[in-house]
Design a protein around this motif. Structure first.
Motif, mmCIF file in Angstrom:
data_model
loop_
_atom_site.group_PDB
_atom_site.id
_atom_site.type_symbol
_atom_site.label_atom_id
_atom_site.label_comp_id
_atom_site.label_asym_id
_atom_site.label_seq_id
_atom_site.Cartn_x
_atom_site.Cartn_y
_atom_site.Cartn_z
ATOM 1 N N GLU A 171 0.800 -1.223 0.000
ATOM 2 C CA GLU A 171 0.000 0.000 0.000
ATOM 3 C C GLU A 171 0.839 1.282 0.000
ATOM 4 O O GLU A 171 0.341 2.349 -0.326
ATOM 5 C CB GLU A 171 -0.910 -0.014 1.243
ATOM 6 N N ARG A 172 2.114 1.147 0.381
ATOM 7 C CA ARG A 172 2.940 2.356 0.424
ATOM 8 C C ARG A 172 3.588 2.683 -0.924
ATOM 9 O O ARG A 172 4.320 3.668 -1.040
ATOM 10 C CB ARG A 172 4.032 2.210 1.490
ATOM 11 N N THR A 173 3.376 1.837 -1.936
ATOM 12 C CA THR A 173 3.922 2.143 -3.252
ATOM 13 C C THR A 173 2.900 2.952 -4.038
ATOM 14 O O THR A 173 1.748 2.538 -4.177
ATOM 15 C CB THR A 173 4.241 0.840 -4.020
ATOM 16 N N LEU A 233 -4.302 14.546 -9.237
ATOM 17 C CA LEU A 233 -4.769 15.811 -9.834
ATOM 18 C C LEU A 233 -5.212 16.776 -8.730
ATOM 19 O O LEU A 233 -5.104 17.993 -8.865
ATOM 20 C CB LEU A 233 -5.929 15.553 -10.797
ATOM 21 N N GLU A 234 -5.708 16.176 -7.611
ATOM 22 C CA GLU A 234 -6.128 16.994 -6.462
ATOM 23 C C GLU A 234 -4.955 17.230 -5.498
ATOM 24 O O GLU A 234 -5.155 17.579 -4.344
ATOM 25 C CB GLU A 234 -7.252 16.272 -5.689
ATOM 26 N N LYS A 235 -3.757 16.917 -5.971
ATOM 27 C CA LYS A 235 -2.528 17.081 -5.170
ATOM 28 C C LYS A 235 -2.507 16.198 -3.920
ATOM 29 O O LYS A 235 -2.010 16.581 -2.855
ATOM 30 C CB LYS A 235 -2.319 18.548 -4.768
ATOM 31 N N VAL A 236 -3.065 14.991 -4.050
ATOM 32 C CA VAL A 236 -3.041 14.041 -2.941
ATOM 33 C C VAL A 236 -2.409 12.741 -3.434
ATOM 34 O O VAL A 236 -2.779 12.238 -4.492
ATOM 35 C CB VAL A 236 -4.469 13.749 -2.425
ATOM 36 N N CYS A 237 -1.452 12.229 -2.678
ATOM 37 C CA CYS A 237 -0.876 10.926 -3.000
ATOM 38 C C CYS A 237 -1.403 9.924 -1.979
ATOM 39 O O CYS A 237 -0.963 9.922 -0.825
ATOM 40 C CB CYS A 237 0.650 10.977 -2.962
ATOM 41 N N PRO A 238 -2.365 9.069 -2.371
ATOM 42 C CA PRO A 238 -2.986 8.161 -1.398
ATOM 43 C C PRO A 238 -1.982 7.211 -0.744
ATOM 44 O O PRO A 238 -2.184 6.789 0.402
ATOM 45 C CB PRO A 238 -4.004 7.372 -2.229
ATOM 46 N N ALA A 239 -0.890 6.878 -1.438
ATOM 47 C CA ALA A 239 0.107 5.982 -0.843
ATOM 48 C C ALA A 239 1.054 6.746 0.072
ATOM 49 O O ALA A 239 1.904 6.154 0.725
ATOM 50 C CB ALA A 239 0.895 5.279 -1.940
ATOM 51 N N ARG A 240 0.900 8.044 0.113
ATOM 52 C CA ARG A 240 1.784 8.931 0.882
ATOM 53 C C ARG A 240 3.243 8.682 0.560
ATOM 54 O O ARG A 240 4.084 8.481 1.444
ATOM 55 C CB ARG A 240 1.535 8.744 2.370
ATOM 56 N N SER A 241 3.499 8.663 -0.723
ATOM 57 C CA SER A 241 4.863 8.361 -1.142
ATOM 58 C C SER A 241 5.467 9.498 -1.969
ATOM 59 O O SER A 241 6.663 9.740 -1.892
ATOM 60 C CB SER A 241 4.848 7.043 -1.915
ATOM 61 N N CYS A 242 4.634 10.220 -2.745
ATOM 62 C CA CYS A 242 5.180 11.293 -3.591
ATOM 63 C C CYS A 242 5.634 12.457 -2.713
ATOM 64 O O CYS A 242 4.828 13.092 -2.032
ATOM 65 C CB CYS A 242 4.138 11.763 -4.597
ATOM 66 N N LYS A 243 6.925 12.720 -2.746
ATOM 67 C CA LYS A 243 7.504 13.618 -1.748
ATOM 68 C C LYS A 243 7.005 15.052 -1.812
ATOM 69 O O LYS A 243 6.973 15.755 -0.808
ATOM 70 C CB LYS A 243 9.017 13.563 -1.850
ATOM 71 N N ALA A 244 6.627 15.477 -3.008
ATOM 72 C CA ALA A 244 6.156 16.857 -3.121
ATOM 73 C C ALA A 244 4.755 17.019 -2.528
ATOM 74 O O ALA A 244 4.288 18.129 -2.307
ATOM 75 C CB ALA A 244 6.149 17.279 -4.586
ATOM 76 N N LEU A 245 4.077 15.891 -2.285
ATOM 77 C CA LEU A 245 2.689 15.967 -1.841
ATOM 78 C C LEU A 245 2.510 15.559 -0.377
ATOM 79 O O LEU A 245 1.393 15.438 0.107
ATOM 80 C CB LEU A 245 1.810 15.074 -2.735
#
Lengths: 615, 157
Positions: free
Chosen positions: A456-458, A547-559
């Protein structure tokens, strides 16, 4: 079978039997690349030192990898009076205890024992063959890996080695192709083309010379089946190469192997020299009138060279750039001559079909995909390693039964098959059987056999971006759809992962992927959009969230942002472990400095309180 | 300095004499040159072109096409960071960052004292032990930024 071969085989058999029957204990250590990476050489040194210190007369054997990467370094200890035990992972500091208990007290060290090497249990240690990692496997091409010394041709001969070649030379080249056809062998390198057809086409093309090439340029990141097989059992591959040469009427072969695999290259060189010394290579092989020589070409690091025509250009000493097909290499290949290019594992299957028969080979598999296939099971799975299962086995069996499920008991998200040309398969499709056609229907390909498990973290958008980054770097630059298209796909995906996506992006991704797929010259460009298309197909909501600036996996560092929560006790372990000076002293507890924090996650891993949250 | 160049030229001639002067030997020759010198200096590439009777442009074209070839001297220890899929999923980005920070160089660079050079490679093939790196010919697996500091230890800046 010629008398010459029978003599060689008998001598090797006697040597092996002597080795097995000796009244001396022996220890086998898996010293393939992965074993060495885990510290096998230090363990071997510790074993030698400890047995010497205790005055034990003991033999040592360096073997290939049994596939259980997760438990490396692997050590098997044998003594004549008790069942052998396989231990792993063994750390050098555990060696004195292990040796003392086993040889002086006849006791197992159960905490690090994987299993016994026969069908009996001992001190509560169950047979290795009953271990979940091995129980569901059907080990055929891997049958000698971890069992024999790969640098000793006699070990291979004693296990039926080169009897396939001897048989092939007796039954004649047309019958060899017929056996491969009966077995239903399809190429193990990716596309799954019937091997016999390729051979037949090459053989029927009139020419003054023909070539065979063994493609050992295992370029798919995340795959190491070929490396492991060559390191553990090089003669199995070499024998198949000689048989292929005989079947199509070639007198020369090349093995194109990656320079990143120094040990595999060394094993191949040793194997070729031994086969020459025994008369399996060279002039008039086993008195058949057939002559054959093999040369090694070291790949210089270009993924596109896995493509047949690019590989040929590379062997010829040019930039590895593909050309349009047809003509296919089977009719117009190396220096314009008919050339068969087979993958390492395909050649290993060829050997076994000739040694054991087409029926034996086709016992396993599905009607359209016969036999077994090796997979490198890696990523966020508990038991990583090299596994071999019948074609038609489900992904669920691979990930859960053999792999033991997801690391840290997180939840399964997707499995990626087929490398940069493949696609991601979601949890709903875990019961998909692994065969050429079912995988294609699911939007991926068999590829060479890399299976990367994600939890789930990917982040799937970032994962697609990773593959496009790879594709863009490895594109040879010849045709615009691949050169420019992959670059644009990468740019769009990068924007998405950095919160700069716009509403049209998803449609644009699909449209552009189609252009790249249809317009590219070779297999690389035709398949590199697969990671994008398959993630869009199965994980669209995740794209929409970006697109809503949310990364559900909480992995994309900018988000994402890290924060230290109230349950922090102020131990400052996070600050000590932070390499970016991202933890600063706050009023009542440490704080994360967003300007310095690189969101690497080290603090999360080290925090004993679990006080660091991602938001 | 002159002496060093001369030795290199002699080594190069000796090395070339092991190969027949054919185009198909181009990549093996370049690999052999690099194995000896650590990189491909321009004069060496010119001499290879002359020896194999292929245009200098073709030699340069091939040398720049393949990831293995380098045009700058490398360090006494050469670090290759795997950017394979398994390593990526298991945190290779952090490993690379830790090495860069520790040595103070970016990928493709060499430390000023020529102790370390750093590059990334497509896949080392030790995916079961991800994330991993290769230092010269030895693979180290199951790495963490912490372990990187241990491995590079005194080499740090």
């Amino acid at each position: 079978m010629t008398p010459q071969f029978e003599t060689l085989q008998r001598r090797a058999g006697e040597k092996w039997a002597q080795w097995q029957d000796q009244q001396k204990p022996w220890i086998a250590v898996g010293t393939a690349t992965c074993g060495r990476a885990a510290g096998a050489m230090q363990v071997l040194a510790a074993l030698r030192q400890e047995t010497k210190r205790l005055g034990l007369d003991c033999d040592f054997l360096e073997v290939g990898c049994s596939g259980a990467c997760y438990a490396e370094p692997l050590v098997s200890v044998m003594r004549p009076d008790l069942p052998g035990i396989c231990y792993g992972p063994v750390r050098p500091e555990r060696v004195p205890e292990l040796v003392r208990r086993w040889f002086a007290e006849e006791k197992v060290t159960p905490e690090i024992a994987l299993g016994t090497l026969n069908s009996q249990s001992l001190d509560g240690v169950r047979p290795l063959e009953k271990h979940d990692f091995f129980r569901f496997q059907v080990r055929r091409t891997l049958c000698h890996c971890g069992e024999i010394d790969p640098t000793n041709i006699d070990h291979y001969l004693a296990h039926g080695g080169y009897s396939g070649l001897a048989r092939g030379l007796t039954i004649g080249s047309e019958n060899v192709i017929e056996r491969i056809r009966e077995a239903g062998l399809r190429g193990r390198g990716g596309a799954g083309f019937p091997t016999w057809k390729k051979w037949q086409l090459c053989r029927e093309t009139s020419a003054d010379r023909r070539y065979v090439v063994c493609n050992a340029d295992e370029g798919d990141p995340g795959a190491f089946m070929n490396r492991s097989l060559i390191e553990g059992d090089p003669h199995l591959v070499l024998e198949g190469l000689i048989i292929a040469g005989y079947a199509i009427g070639a007198s020369e072969a090349y093995i194109y192997c990656r320079a990143e695999y120094p040990l595999a290259l060394e094993r191949l060189r040793t194997a070729i020299a031994q086969a020459e010394a025994y008369g399996f290579l060279g002039e008039n092989i086993l008195d058949s009138g057939f002559s054959f020589r093999v040369r090694i070409k070291e790949g210089a690091g270009a993924f596109v060279c896995g493509e047949e025509t690019a590989l040929i250009a590379s062997i010829e000493g040019r930039r590895g750039m593909p050309r349009p097909r047809p003509p296919y290499p089977a009719t117009y290949g190396l220096w314009g001559k008919p050339t068969v290019i087979n993958n390492v594992e395909t050649l290993a299957c060829v050997t076994q079909i000739l040694q054991r028969g087409a029926e034996w080979f086709a016992q396993y598999g599905t009607p359209a995909s016969k036999g077994t296939k090796t997979f490198s099971l890696v990523g966020k799975v508990k038991r990583t390693g090299l596994v071999e299962v019948p074609l038609g086995t489900t992904l669920r069996r691979l990930v859960y039964d053999i792999g033991g499920g997801i690391l840290n008991d997180r939840s399964f998200k997707a499995v990626q098959i087929g490398g940069p040309s493949g696609g991601c398969i979601p949890a709903e499709l875990l019961d998909t059987p692994i065969d050429y056609d079912s995988l294609q229907a699911a939007g991926t390909i068999m590829g060479s056999g890399g299976v990367v498990v994600m939890d789930e973290r990917t982040c799937m958008v970032d994962f697609a971006r990773y593959f496009l980054d790879f594709a863009q770097k490895e594109s040879c630059g010849e045709c615009p759809p691949c050169r420019l298209g992959n670059r644009q796909l990468l740019d769009i995906l990068t924007d998405l992962t950095q919160g700069r996506g716009s509403d049209e992006d998803l449609a644009l991704l699909e449209q552009l992927s189609e252009v790249v797929r249809l317009g590219s010259l070779c297999g690389l460009g035709k398949t590199t959009p697969n990671p994008v298309l398959s993630t869009l197909r199965y994980f669209r909501p995740e794209y929409q969230a970006h697109l809503e600036k949310v990364c559900p996996a909480r992995s994309c560092k900018a988000l994402i942002r890290f924060r230290i929560s109230e349950i922090c006790v102020g131990c400052m372990i996070c600050a000590d472990s932070c390499t970016a000076n991202g933890v600063i002293v706050g009023e009542d507890r440490p704080q994360i400095d967003p300007s310095q924090c690189t969101r690497c996650g080290t603090c999360i891993d080290v925090c004993p309180q679990g006080a660091i949250v991602v938001e | 300095m002159n002496q060093a160049t001369e030795i290199t030229e002699m080594q190069l001639e000796e090395l070339l004499s092991n190969f027949p002067p054919e185009q198909q030997e181009l990549i093996p020759v370049l690999q052999a040159v690099q194995a000896q010198l650590g990189y491909l200096p321009e004069p060496a590439m010119k001499r290879v072109a002359e020896y194999l009777r292929v245009p200098e442009s073709a030699v340069y074209g091939v040398a720049t096409f393949y990831a293995q070839f380098r045009f700058q001297p490398r360090g006494r220890k050469h670090i290759m960071v795997c950017r394979g899929t398994s390593c990526y999923v298991q945190g290779a980005t952090e490993i690379l960052r830790a090495i860069q920070q520790h040595l103070g160089i970016e990928e493709g660079q060499t430390t000023p004292d020529f102790e370390y050079s750093l590059e990334t490679v497509a896949c080392i093939g030790a995916c079961g032990l991800a994330p991993c790196i290769m230092i010269d010919q030895a693979v180290a697996g199951k790495l963490t930024p912490e372990k990187i500091r241990e491995i590079l230890g005194r080499g740090g800046r």
